[in-house]
Enzyme design. Structure first.
Site, PDB file in Angstrom:
ATOM      1  N   CYS A  69     -31.624  -4.398  33.989  1.00 54.69           N
ATOM      2  CA  CYS A  69     -32.774  -5.234  33.617  1.00 54.69           C
ATOM      3  C   CYS A  69     -33.937  -4.360  33.152  1.00 54.69           C
ATOM      4  O   CYS A  69     -33.847  -3.762  32.090  1.00 54.69           O
ATOM      5  CB  CYS A  69     -33.152  -6.139  34.782  1.00 54.69           C
ATOM      6  N   HIS A 120     -27.983  -8.861  36.496  1.00 49.82           N
ATOM      7  CA  HIS A 120     -28.194  -8.113  37.741  1.00 49.82           C
ATOM      8  C   HIS A 120     -26.895  -8.007  38.546  1.00 49.82           C
ATOM      9  O   HIS A 120     -26.593  -8.916  39.321  1.00 49.82           O
ATOM     10  CB  HIS A 120     -29.251  -8.811  38.596  1.00 49.82           C
ATOM     11  N   GLU A 145     -26.368  -6.287  41.168  1.00 45.51           N
ATOM     12  CA  GLU A 145     -26.624  -6.228  42.612  1.00 45.51           C
ATOM     13  C   GLU A 145     -26.814  -7.610  43.230  1.00 45.51           C
ATOM     14  O   GLU A 145     -26.762  -7.767  44.437  1.00 45.51           O
ATOM     15  CB  GLU A 145     -27.833  -5.328  42.896  1.00 45.51           C
TER      16      GLU A 145
END
Lengths: 727, 230
Positions: free
Chosen positions: B88, B197, B199
């Site tokens: 990002c 993302h 994660e």
């Protein structure tokens, strides 16, 4: 609200001399409605605020409640109604900033934001400007500080066109061992960290303590400017300072600025303080008066032991956060402020922060009778048409346009995301199965028709929303948005709403651990906006993987209604959207049914009998079923005759009544009998009313008719109606 | 044990989430948040620049962080063969710093967007995608205001030939990115940047029904690569 002549006389008596201009400004800030709660204090004592779980109750910048052994949750709510009316973007953004800093004062980590927004109708040009500004303000600020905005409530009503209600909430988490309860000793230093002080937000609390002017642009100087990057640094710095146990006490510089922060701490610990105002880091040259009452944002006060100053400065330098050491506490009990050696203010802290309370006259207005008028002889309408109108109502339709502008995933703990459940569910830690559920609720139409029962229903709805995701409610915070407290007919609404919250919270056994009061929500003609009680609730979940979303999961599942339906059409979304009426008796609060039905639902979750759950609220059974179908992309067929409805004579009463204490659940396909037996054993009114089906259609069978709407039509309206109306 | 630096600039906000992603997959790598001024290139086997709003996204997303001394050190690390991942805002920084080609422009619809998307990895190469197979669907959420990838045709043809491309599946492009590009690697795959993302797409419980935890493969791959090579 400027000081009254009587108040100025009182100040003369306290000081035994003429006050300086600086002192007058300090008293004006501190004695404003916003900071002193003078019109509400007496009634706020009615709220139940304790339980075994409450560690810190109301009174501090934020409360703390035990969620799990050793894990505390810190919920906080704030309103930023007046600033958002004048400058929607900065008004809403700074609201977020303030509520987050309140969480930080206890050493807690902010993990979630909520926004509860009450706007004019989306198609109206002025409200469209406010809606876009407020949502962008929350989005830009919340996203930048890295706290997910996970839940809230949005409502549209023309009374909010010029004066919206912007209530924001933040939820923090803290380990009991790291909670900063705080003690201040004589000799402790006052360190102000964060943004340099400027002229923005001068006497902002005083501005929020009077009605809006007709020309709101003239008030623009009272609105603060938002700086999320500095806020993010404050979050990081305070996290590190608290972990290293370097601070004794933390306070937000919020409403009332330096004056309020310092006088509240001095009073709490029975101390005095000596300040050197010229030491404060400034954005531009300010007079000492301006320094004392500026409400520039992203500033906090640290109170530290002088021995820790070196370590504290090291951490501040690492994050390049500006700060200044401006004074120290002493035992004099007086706030003495110097500017370049000259004493500009010298006031007794206790008198400045003295609880001020007044008994306001209260009287029901004639229009309150609208809430007592029974609804009879409604003309018959096509139920399909009514359902389509309801699903397109901006109060019902998906708020995707709003919540997709919020980063609701940052923190990687959002298990139930916006739009999927009655409440948001968040993990407490990356590798811990436990979580918390949060949700905000209000119904301005209910509270304007019947403030006592309406406020009680808001508490109950919040309770149900938390139950519906399979969580156990543990605490609420409330915000009362009311009119002008100096007008008895406005004050009555405040008084009744407060009593309604107190009664329902007591009945449900849920403590009200914090809250705010916002008065003077009236337009320049003196008309109050719909008085509104907003509630944020927190619940606990033992295992987030078992938390329930509301969308139908499979076809072929039995669909069950928990709770009895009554013919409660008064004040309903149906009555307003289809007939344009805002009258009638609103649904009764039913606390004992709430408790029993909630227990049953939680038991169904424990025994692993259900797939989805949804509380029945505005739009009634019809809308609730349609929502579950649309979100799951799965059809449903129910028989309205199987719904246990007392006194119902018409289909629309069964479909659209907003009776409280009800849920719809999707049971696992082979678990209907077990669930029914359990209901019988627990003495719960629960009925299987139909099944989810393969056919993409929402179908209600009734005595004489078949009501049927294709799912794609409902979906199209549900997902797009709000954005289309916004234009 | 391999050591991975998770760089934190002022305004970075996904640093802890990245560290936690390693914990959630049960990884034994040592992932640590490193304040940008305290980054020492000698100490680390891989570098992750996580998401957030470095310097408040002033000027342009990633523009200021890309010009810090820390990025100079990271550039030198890449030259020495240290893998770098930008997520990002990290991707925006890598592009601003010239470590990856193209540009990231404000979203086509002009608004910030946070939603789950489906992507497909094409021609996976390098240490961040060792365990991914070409054509594999990886679902992840996006959350950004300036994520519209742009690149001229000539450079794109090169990318397609030599690099891995992470592409939004049909109907899932959230921002108007050209050629549906969600992420790209350098020619050797050492540097990987993506807007979604990973994660936030680790472990079943964070993933909405109907999607897969598409971020896991990135974290498993780097652990595998650092231990066994790539």
């Amino acid at each position: 609200m400027p000081l009254t002549p009587e108040e100025i006389q009182e100040i003369r008596e306290i000081l035994k001399r003429e006050p300086t201009l600086e002192e007058l400004a300090m008293f004006e800030a501190q004695w404003s409605e916003h900071c002193s709660y003078k019109s509400s204090k007496r009634l706020l004592k009615l709220l139940p605020t304790t339980s075994k779980r409450v560690v810190i109750g109301p009174g501090r910048d934020a409360p703390a409640v035990e969620a799990f052994p050793g894990i505390l949750v810190v919920p906080k709510i704030e309103s930023h109604n007046h600033p958002s009316a004048v400058d929607p973007y900065n008004g809403a953004a700074t609201g977020i900033g303030g509520v987050v800093r309140d969480i930080l004062t206890l050493g807690a980590k902010p993990i979630a934001l909520l926004d509860l927004l009450y706007f004019g109708e989306p198609g109206e040009p002025h409200s469209s400007w406010i809606i876009r500004g407020v949502v962008k303000g929350i989005s830009d600020y919340g996203n930048r500080i890295g706290i997910p905005t996970v839940a809230g409530d949005v409502w549209f009503d023309k009374s909010f066109t010029k004066q919206p209600l912007v209530n924001v909430g933040c939820i923090g988490l803290a380990r009991s061992s790291e909670l900063l309860e705080g003690v201040v000793k004589p000799g402790d230093l006052v360190v102000i960290i964060g943004n340099p002080t400027g002229r923005d937000g001068l006497l902002g609390s005083s501005f929020a303590s009077k009605p809006l002017a007709e020309d709101t642009d003239s008030d623009i100087g009272a609105v603060q400017i938002a700086d999320p990057l500095t806020e993010k640094l404050l979050i990081d710095v305070i996290g590190e300072l608290v972990k290293s146990k370097l601070v004794n006490y933390i306070k937000d510089l919020g409403g009332g600025g330096l004056t309020t922060a310092i006088s509240e701490v001095a009073t709490e610990f029975n101390l005095g303080v000596e300040l050197e105002l010229d030491k404060l880091h400034l954005r531009l040259d300010l007079t000492p008066l301006e320094i004392l009452v500026s409400e520039s944002q992203e500033r906090m006060m640290l109170i530290i032991d002088p021995r820790n100053l070196g370590e504290v400065e090291k951490i501040l330098a690492k994050y390049e956060l500006p700060y200044s050491v401006i004074g120290a506490f002493n035992t004099t009990g007086r706030i003495t402020a110097r500017f370049k050696g000259r004493v500009v203010a010298d006031v007794p802290a206790r008198e400045l922060a003295k609880p001020r309370s007044m008994r306001r006259p209260s009287k029901p207005p004639l229009e309150a009778l609208r809430g007592l008028t029974p609804i009879n002889d409604l003309p018959r309408v096509d139920p399909v048409d009514a359902l389509l109108k309801l699903i397109s109502s901006p109060n019902v339709a998906s708020k995707k346009w709003i919540y997709e502008q919020y980063d609701h995933e940052v923190g990687a703990r959002t298990v139930i995301k916006p739009g999927f459940g009655d409440a948001a569910v968040l993990k407490i830690d990356a590798t811990d199965p436990r979580g918390i559920a949060v949700k905000g609720d209000a119904n301005p139409r209910y509270t304007s028709l019947d403030p006592f029962n309406g406020a009680a229903n808001s508490v109950a709805e919040c309770y149900r929303n938390i139950i519906a995701v399979g969580a156990q409610p543990i605490a609420i915070v409330d915000e009362l948005n009311a009119g002008n407290p100096e007008k008895p007919e406005h004050y009555w609404y405040f008084e009744m709403m407060l009593k309604g919250i107190a009664w329902m919270a007591d009945e449900l056994g849920i403590p009200v651990v914090g809250g705010k009061v916002s008065f003077y929500n009236e337009d320049h003609m003196g008309r109050q906006v719909k008085p509104t009680t907003t509630i944020i609730g927190v619940g606990v979940v033992e295992d987030v993987s078992k938390a329930l979303t509301m969308e139908f999961k499979h076809y072929g599942s039995p669909v069950m209604v928990i709770g009895v339906t009554y013919t409660e059409i008064g004040g309903s979304e149906y009555l307003y959207r289809v007939f344009g009426l805002e009258t009638g008796e609103i649904p009764r609060p039913r606390p004992s049914s709430e408790i029993r039905n909630a227990k049953y639902l939680i038991e169904l979750v424990k025994r692993d009998l259900i797939l989805s759950a949804h509380d029945i609220s505005i739009g009634g059974l019809g809308v609730a079923l349609a929502e579950m179908s649309v979100l799951g992309g799965i059809g449903v067929e129910v028989d309205l005759n199987s719904v246990l409805c007392r006194g119902c004579e018409r289909e629309d009463e069964i479909l659209f009544s907003e009776t409280q204490a009800r849920y719809i659940v999707e049971l696992k396909p082979d678990k209907a009998q077990i669930a029914l037996k359990l209901a019988e054993k627990m003495d719960i009114d629960a009925r299987i009313i139909g099944y989810t089906i393969k056919e993409p259609v929402v179908r209600f069978r009734a005595h004489q008719s078949l009501i049927e709407v294709p799912l794609d039509k409902l979906s199209q309206l549900y997902y797009n109606a709000f954005e289309e109306q916004l234009g | 044990m391999p050591r991975i630096a998770v760089i934190k600039f002022p305004g970075t906000n996904c640093d802890e989430d990245v560290v936690n992603a390693f914990k959630r997959i049960g990884s034994s790598v040592e992932a640590k948040v490193v304040w940008y001024k305290e980054f020492n290139e000698k100490d680390w086997d891989a570098i992750i620049i996580p998401g957030g709003f470095s310097y408040g996204d002033w000027l342009r997303a990633g523009a200021i962080a890309a010009r810090t001394h820390t990025m100079e050190k990271i550039r030198r690390s890449v030259e020495k063969g240290i893998p770098v991942l930008g997520i990002c805002n990290g991707f925006q920084i890598l592009v601003e710093a010239g470590l990856l080609p193209g540009a990231l422009l404000p979203n086509e619809h002009g608004k910030f967007v946070c939603r789950w998307t489906r992507t497909v990895i094409e021609n996976p190469k390098g240490p961040w995608l060792t365990l991914a197979s070409s054509g594999e669907e990886l679902d992840m959420p996006v959350a950004h205001g300036e994520g519209r990838f742009y690149i001229d045709y000539e450079s794109y043809s090169l990318l397609e030939k030599e690099s891995s491309i992470l592409r939004y599946m049909k109907g899932y492009n959230p921002n108007g990115s050209i050629y549906d590009v969600a992420g790209i690697t350098s020619r050797d795959g050492l540097v990987f940047g993506l807007m979604p993302h990973p994660e936030r797409a680790v472990g079943r419980e964070l993933v909405p029904r109907g999607f897969n935890p598409g971020g896991e493969v990135v974290f498993r791959s780097i652990e595998f690569s650092l231990k066994k090579g790539w």
